[in-house]
Design an enzyme around this catalytic site. Structure first.
Site, PDB file in Angstrom:
ATOM      1  N   PRO A   2      16.693 -40.030 -11.832  1.00 14.99           N
ATOM      2  CA  PRO A   2      16.410 -40.128 -10.404  1.00 14.99           C
ATOM      3  C   PRO A   2      15.622 -41.358  -9.993  1.00 14.99           C
ATOM      4  CG  PRO A   2      15.364 -38.199 -11.421  1.00 14.99           C
ATOM      5  CD  PRO A   2      15.678 -39.199 -12.472  1.00 14.99           C
ATOM      6  N   GLU A   3      16.326 -42.351  -9.499  1.00 19.26           N
ATOM      7  CA  GLU A   3      15.695 -43.438  -8.770  1.00 19.26           C
ATOM      8  C   GLU A   3      16.012 -43.158  -7.303  1.00 19.26           C
ATOM      9  OE1 GLU A   3      16.451 -47.281 -10.582  1.00 19.26           O
ATOM     10  OE2 GLU A   3      16.899 -46.341 -12.478  1.00 19.26           O
TER      11      GLU A   3
END
Length: 287
Positions: A2-3
């Site tokens: 998760p960016e």
DNA sequence: AGTTAAACCTGGTTGC
DNA sequence: TGCAACCAGGTTTAAC
């Protein structure tokens, strides 16, 4: 996983389905990064408002009444997916009293009248923290120090360049810190630097206005394209409905050390910066 | 003050 | 096949 793009894709997949949903039960699994900060039962009966994103955090506002207005001034849950977290929205809702057992790696579950939202996070670097407001503690403290959003009009080319001028650390490290601009993690920082033709070891302060402009453009383009493609699925990322991302097919350098540069054919190199692996093209990316 | 390391965890892959 | 070593999308906290 998760960016910013993965978090935004996740936000979009839960926002409308859960807006106005009434909380029926809250279940906690193993400890995450921080304690929830409130009795789980105290959330029952609250209504979810529009889901917001700030950097890699999600804010789920909780209202006392079904149709409340603005979101920032209410209590809510600040959520972070850490390194390995993903949300899943299951409908129909797990029936009260039935199937209370949490799945493997399921460490938080919000049962509502519109479905069960669960956080799956094997490494448990993620977090779900209750806060009386987005601008109140503890949320305010966790968000303090975050840089501007990539799409914030206040982030002008001049301001971006000026912020870089103030930092002597390598540009890759500055991007990961997220104090200038939020959202780029290891994948997108590597990709944006490649797109901009900048050596990741180059001191941020030594980047001139022209290259700063190119980098800002590359960051915005890279992150926006990744959102459009549903994020990057390296192993198992998916949005809350289970849809996988496709940006991994666009990746030019991340995870490609030793392989030929897509632009010039030179072998891509790997190096360590601030405990993270950086991949870059020694020919296309200059100091 | 500013930069670097260690810590938090589990699981998959690599190599002997 | 077994097992140790190493790697991984992030961030805080402690240590130079």
């Amino acid at each position: 996983m998760p960016e910013l793009p993965e978090v935004e894709v996740t936000r979009r997949s839960i926002d409308l389905p859960l807006r106005g949903a009434r909380v029926q039960a809250v279940h906690l699994g193993k400890p995450l990064r921080w304690p929830l900060g409130c009795p789980p039962g105290s959330l029952v009966g609250q209504y979810l408002g529009a889901v917001l994103r700030r950097g890699k955090y999600l804010w789920l506002p909780l209202h006392e009444r079904a149709s409340a207005g603005l979101t920032g001034s209410t209590q809510g849950l600040l959520l972070h997916l850490g390194m390995s977290g993903a949300l899943e929205l299951r409908t129909p809702t797990v029936p009260p009293g039935g199937d209370l057992a949490l799945a493997r790696h399921e460490h938080f579950r919000l049962d509502t009248d519109r479905g069960s939202l669960r956080l799956l996070d094997p490494r448990r670097f993620g977090a779900v923290v209750w806060s009386p407001g987005l601008a109140a503690e503890p949320a305010a403290g966790l968000l303090a120090g975050l840089g501007l959003e990539p799409d914030d009009p206040a982030l002008t080319e001049a301001r971006f360049h000026a912020e870089l001028q103030r930092r002597r650390a390598p540009i890759k490290t500055v991007l990961l810190q997220g104090e200038v601009i939020v959202g780029a993690g290891n994948i997108y920082a590597c990709e944006a630097l490649f797109q901009a033709g900048i050596d990741p070891r180059c001191s941020a302060a030594r980047i001139g206005p022209v290259r700063a402009r190119r980098l800002l453009h590359a960051l915005r383009h890279t992150l926006a394209q990744a959102v459009e493609l549903g994020g990057t699925t390296l192993r198992d990322f998916h949005d809350a409905r289970g849809v996988h991302g496709a940006y991994q097919e666009q990746v030019a350098v991340y995870g490609r050390a030793g392989l030929p540069c897509v632009r010039c054919g030179t072998r891509l190199r790997r190096l360590q910066q601030a405990q993270r692996t950086t991949v870059y093209c020694p020919r296309c990316q200059r100091r």
